[in-house]
Design a protein around this motif. Structure first.
Motif, PDB file in Angstrom:
ATOM      1  N   ALA A 257     -28.897  41.309 -52.087  1.00  0.00           N
ATOM      2  CA  ALA A 257     -28.341  42.492 -52.751  1.00  0.00           C
ATOM      3  C   ALA A 257     -27.029  42.921 -52.088  1.00  0.00           C
ATOM      4  CB  ALA A 257     -29.350  43.639 -52.727  1.00  0.00           C
ATOM      5  N   ASN A 258     -26.965  42.843 -50.748  1.00  0.00           N
ATOM      6  CA  ASN A 258     -25.716  43.149 -50.034  1.00  0.00           C
ATOM      7  C   ASN A 258     -24.599  42.207 -50.467  1.00  0.00           C
ATOM      8  OD1 ASN A 258     -27.505  43.522 -46.898  1.00  0.00           O
ATOM      9  ND2 ASN A 258     -27.056  45.108 -48.375  1.00  0.00           N
ATOM     10  N   LEU A 259     -24.908  40.919 -50.483  1.00  0.00           N
ATOM     11  CA  LEU A 259     -23.900  39.920 -50.853  1.00  0.00           C
ATOM     12  C   LEU A 259     -23.421  40.122 -52.279  1.00  0.00           C
ATOM     13  CD1 LEU A 259     -25.504  36.778 -49.172  1.00  0.00           C
ATOM     14  CD2 LEU A 259     -23.510  38.069 -48.383  1.00  0.00           C
ATOM     15  N   ASN A 260     -24.347  40.445 -53.187  1.00  0.00           N
ATOM     16  CA  ASN A 260     -23.954  40.696 -54.572  1.00  0.00           C
ATOM     17  C   ASN A 260     -23.088  41.951 -54.662  1.00  0.00           C
ATOM     18  OD1 ASN A 260     -24.025  40.256 -57.492  1.00  0.00           O
ATOM     19  ND2 ASN A 260     -25.248  42.126 -57.507  1.00  0.00           N
ATOM     20  N   GLY A 261     -23.469  43.001 -53.963  1.00  0.00           N
ATOM     21  CA  GLY A 261     -22.699  44.238 -54.005  1.00  0.00           C
ATOM     22  C   GLY A 261     -21.271  44.035 -53.515  1.00  0.00           C
ATOM     23  N   ILE A 262     -21.128  43.360 -52.384  1.00  0.00           N
ATOM     24  CA  ILE A 262     -19.808  43.143 -51.798  1.00  0.00           C
ATOM     25  C   ILE A 262     -18.988  42.160 -52.643  1.00  0.00           C
ATOM     26  CG2 ILE A 262     -18.583  42.208 -49.785  1.00  0.00           C
ATOM     27  CD1 ILE A 262     -21.090  43.194 -48.124  1.00  0.00           C
ATOM     28  N   GLY A 263     -19.572  40.996 -52.927  1.00  0.00           N
ATOM     29  CA  GLY A 263     -18.851  39.970 -53.685  1.00  0.00           C
ATOM     30  C   GLY A 263     -18.441  40.439 -55.066  1.00  0.00           C
ATOM     31  N   SER A 264     -19.337  41.130 -55.755  1.00  0.00           N
ATOM     32  CA  SER A 264     -19.031  41.603 -57.101  1.00  0.00           C
ATOM     33  C   SER A 264     -17.986  42.706 -57.092  1.00  0.00           C
ATOM     34  CB  SER A 264     -20.310  42.073 -57.804  1.00  0.00           C
ATOM     35  OG  SER A 264     -21.188  40.979 -57.988  1.00  0.00           O
ATOM     36  N   LEU A 265     -17.961  43.518 -56.047  1.00  0.00           N
ATOM     37  CA  LEU A 265     -16.921  44.548 -55.946  1.00  0.00           C
ATOM     38  C   LEU A 265     -15.548  43.899 -55.792  1.00  0.00           C
ATOM     39  CD1 LEU A 265     -16.139  47.518 -55.812  1.00  0.00           C
ATOM     40  CD2 LEU A 265     -16.590  47.439 -53.342  1.00  0.00           C
ATOM     41  N   VAL A 266     -15.460  42.891 -54.932  1.00  0.00           N
ATOM     42  CA  VAL A 266     -14.194  42.173 -54.752  1.00  0.00           C
ATOM     43  C   VAL A 266     -13.765  41.536 -56.077  1.00  0.00           C
ATOM     44  CG1 VAL A 266     -13.118  40.179 -53.622  1.00  0.00           C
ATOM     45  CG2 VAL A 266     -14.517  41.778 -52.282  1.00  0.00           C
ATOM     46  N   VAL A 267     -14.708  40.890 -56.761  1.00  0.00           N
ATOM     47  CA  VAL A 267     -14.385  40.222 -58.023  1.00  0.00           C
ATOM     48  C   VAL A 267     -14.013  41.240 -59.097  1.00  0.00           C
ATOM     49  CG1 VAL A 267     -15.372  38.808 -59.870  1.00  0.00           C
ATOM     50  CG2 VAL A 267     -15.620  38.117 -57.496  1.00  0.00           C
ATOM     51  N   ALA A 268     -14.646  42.405 -59.111  1.00  0.00           N
ATOM     52  CA  ALA A 268     -14.282  43.444 -60.084  1.00  0.00           C
ATOM     53  C   ALA A 268     -12.823  43.856 -59.892  1.00  0.00           C
ATOM     54  CB  ALA A 268     -15.203  44.655 -59.950  1.00  0.00           C
ATOM     55  N   VAL A 269     -12.435  44.059 -58.637  1.00  0.00           N
ATOM     56  CA  VAL A 269     -11.037  44.410 -58.356  1.00  0.00           C
ATOM     57  C   VAL A 269     -10.111  43.290 -58.835  1.00  0.00           C
ATOM     58  CG1 VAL A 269      -9.367  44.794 -56.483  1.00  0.00           C
ATOM     59  CG2 VAL A 269     -11.584  45.961 -56.451  1.00  0.00           C
ATOM     60  N   LEU A 270     -10.501  42.051 -58.606  1.00  0.00           N
ATOM     61  CA  LEU A 270      -9.683  40.917 -59.050  1.00  0.00           C
ATOM     62  C   LEU A 270      -9.612  40.831 -60.572  1.00  0.00           C
ATOM     63  CD1 LEU A 270     -10.724  38.213 -56.426  1.00  0.00           C
ATOM     64  CD2 LEU A 270      -8.559  39.484 -56.553  1.00  0.00           C
ATOM     65  N   TRP A 271     -10.716  41.162 -61.263  1.00  0.00           N
ATOM     66  CA  TRP A 271     -10.689  41.194 -62.734  1.00  0.00           C
ATOM     67  C   TRP A 271      -9.663  42.225 -63.212  1.00  0.00           C
ATOM     68  CZ3 TRP A 271     -11.984  37.908 -66.232  1.00  0.00           C
ATOM     69  CH2 TRP A 271     -13.106  37.083 -66.109  1.00  0.00           C
ATOM     70  N   PHE A 272      -9.674  43.407 -62.606  1.00  0.00           N
ATOM     71  CA  PHE A 272      -8.733  44.449 -63.017  1.00  0.00           C
ATOM     72  C   PHE A 272      -7.294  44.023 -62.726  1.00  0.00           C
ATOM     73  CE2 PHE A 272     -12.525  47.337 -62.152  1.00  0.00           C
ATOM     74  CZ  PHE A 272     -12.916  47.337 -63.483  1.00  0.00           C
ATOM     75  N   TRP A 273      -7.090  43.350 -61.602  1.00  0.00           N
ATOM     76  CA  TRP A 273      -5.768  42.824 -61.272  1.00  0.00           C
ATOM     77  C   TRP A 273      -5.351  41.776 -62.304  1.00  0.00           C
ATOM     78  CZ3 TRP A 273      -5.134  37.664 -59.424  1.00  0.00           C
ATOM     79  CH2 TRP A 273      -3.832  37.335 -59.074  1.00  0.00           C
ATOM     80  N   ALA A 274      -6.263  40.852 -62.628  1.00  0.00           N
ATOM     81  CA  ALA A 274      -5.958  39.781 -63.580  1.00  0.00           C
ATOM     82  C   ALA A 274      -5.660  40.329 -64.974  1.00  0.00           C
ATOM     83  CB  ALA A 274      -7.111  38.785 -63.634  1.00  0.00           C
ATOM     84  N   ALA A 275      -6.293  41.431 -65.323  1.00  0.00           N
ATOM     85  CA  ALA A 275      -6.064  42.028 -66.645  1.00  0.00           C
ATOM     86  C   ALA A 275      -4.612  42.459 -66.799  1.00  0.00           C
ATOM     87  CB  ALA A 275      -6.998  43.214 -66.859  1.00  0.00           C
ATOM     88  N   ARG A 276      -3.964  42.772 -65.712  1.00  0.00           N
ATOM     89  CA  ARG A 276      -2.578  43.264 -65.755  1.00  0.00           C
ATOM     90  C   ARG A 276      -1.547  42.144 -65.657  1.00  0.00           C
ATOM     91  NH1 ARG A 276      -1.864  48.820 -64.231  1.00  0.00           N
ATOM     92  NH2 ARG A 276       0.139  48.085 -63.448  1.00  0.00           N
ATOM     93  N   LEU A 277      -2.005  40.918 -65.377  1.00  0.00           N
ATOM     94  CA  LEU A 277      -1.070  39.809 -65.210  1.00  0.00           C
ATOM     95  C   LEU A 277      -0.480  39.370 -66.547  1.00  0.00           C
ATOM     96  CD1 LEU A 277      -2.961  37.438 -62.740  1.00  0.00           C
ATOM     97  CD2 LEU A 277      -0.982  38.870 -62.240  1.00  0.00           C
ATOM     98  N   PRO A 278       0.813  39.103 -66.573  1.00  0.00           N
ATOM     99  CA  PRO A 278       1.396  38.508 -67.774  1.00  0.00           C
ATOM    100  C   PRO A 278       1.037  37.020 -67.817  1.00  0.00           C
ATOM    101  CG  PRO A 278       3.077  38.816 -66.113  1.00  0.00           C
ATOM    102  CD  PRO A 278       1.817  39.411 -65.563  1.00  0.00           C
ATOM    103  N   GLU A 279       1.226  36.401 -68.976  1.00  0.00           N
ATOM    104  CA  GLU A 279       0.999  34.952 -69.088  1.00  0.00           C
ATOM    105  C   GLU A 279       1.979  34.230 -68.168  1.00  0.00           C
ATOM    106  OE1 GLU A 279      -1.450  33.375 -70.578  1.00  0.00           O
ATOM    107  OE2 GLU A 279      -2.239  35.290 -71.277  1.00  0.00           O
ATOM    108  N   GLY A 280       1.601  33.033 -67.785  1.00  0.00           N
ATOM    109  CA  GLY A 280       2.484  32.236 -66.929  1.00  0.00           C
ATOM    110  C   GLY A 280       1.858  31.970 -65.578  1.00  0.00           C
ATOM    111  N   LYS A 281       2.649  31.445 -64.678  1.00  0.00           N
ATOM    112  CA  LYS A 281       2.194  31.086 -63.322  1.00  0.00           C
ATOM    113  C   LYS A 281       2.389  32.276 -62.391  1.00  0.00           C
ATOM    114  CE  LYS A 281       1.516  26.615 -64.028  1.00  0.00           C
ATOM    115  NZ  LYS A 281       0.346  25.862 -63.690  1.00  0.00           N
TER     116      LYS A 281
END
Length: 159
Positions: A131-155
């Motif tokens: 549960a600890n690993l899921n809480g921590i890992g999923s929080l990091v990935v959630a932040v990355l999802w929000f970051w990725a949502a703002r990325l324009p297309e391209g490299k």
């Protein structure tokens, strides 16, 4: 290192798929039966996986935000479960051995998880539970999802 937005979305989707596969490995190969709250943590991973697959193919802006919300949801459940495991706060009566105290607890129970209590730690590594690993890992990935949502297309330069 540079990655395309699509590759980043694929990697984030892979996290939730790997989380589900890892849970199944612990359950079916390792013999660790999940409790009700363990099952609760899997549902948002399923949602993030499906939304992430759609985001990879359709590339819309809203889908990564939705996948991020799903990852954030499983993170919160993981942190809540972590507190229940460590007895920092009470968990639902339906899975902590306190007996059924309300109809809401009955709604939250999961029949397949009845013999396993949510306030016991069946496995840990370096003091961290699943549960600890899921809480921590999923929080990091959630932040990355929000970051990725703002990325324009391209490299995009990652490192």
């Amino acid at each position: 290192m540079t990655l395309s937005r699509r590759a980043i979305l694929m990697g984030l989707t892979a996290f939730s798929i790997a989380s589900i596969l890892g849970a199944w490995a612990f359950q079916y190969i390792g013999g660790l039966a999940p409790c009700a709250m363990c099952y609760w943590q899997r549902w948002p991973h399923w949602a993030a996986s499906l939304i992430g697959i759609a985001a990879v193919f359709f590339g819309t802006r809203i889908l990564p935000y939705l996948a991020g919300l799903a990852a954030l949801t499983t993170s919160f459940i993981g942190f809540y479960h972590s507190g229940v495991e460590r007895k920092w706060w009470p968990g639902p009566a339906s899975c902590t051995g306190r007996g059924l105290s309300s109809d809401m607890d009955n709604l939250l129970s999961f029949e397949g998880a009845a013999p396993v209590l949510c306030d016991e730690i069946p496995w840990q590594m370096l003091g961290l539970t699943m549960a600890n690993l899921n809480g921590i890992g999923s929080l990091v990935v959630a932040v990355l999802w929000f970051w990725a949502a703002r990325l324009p297309e391209g490299k995009h330069r990652i490192f």
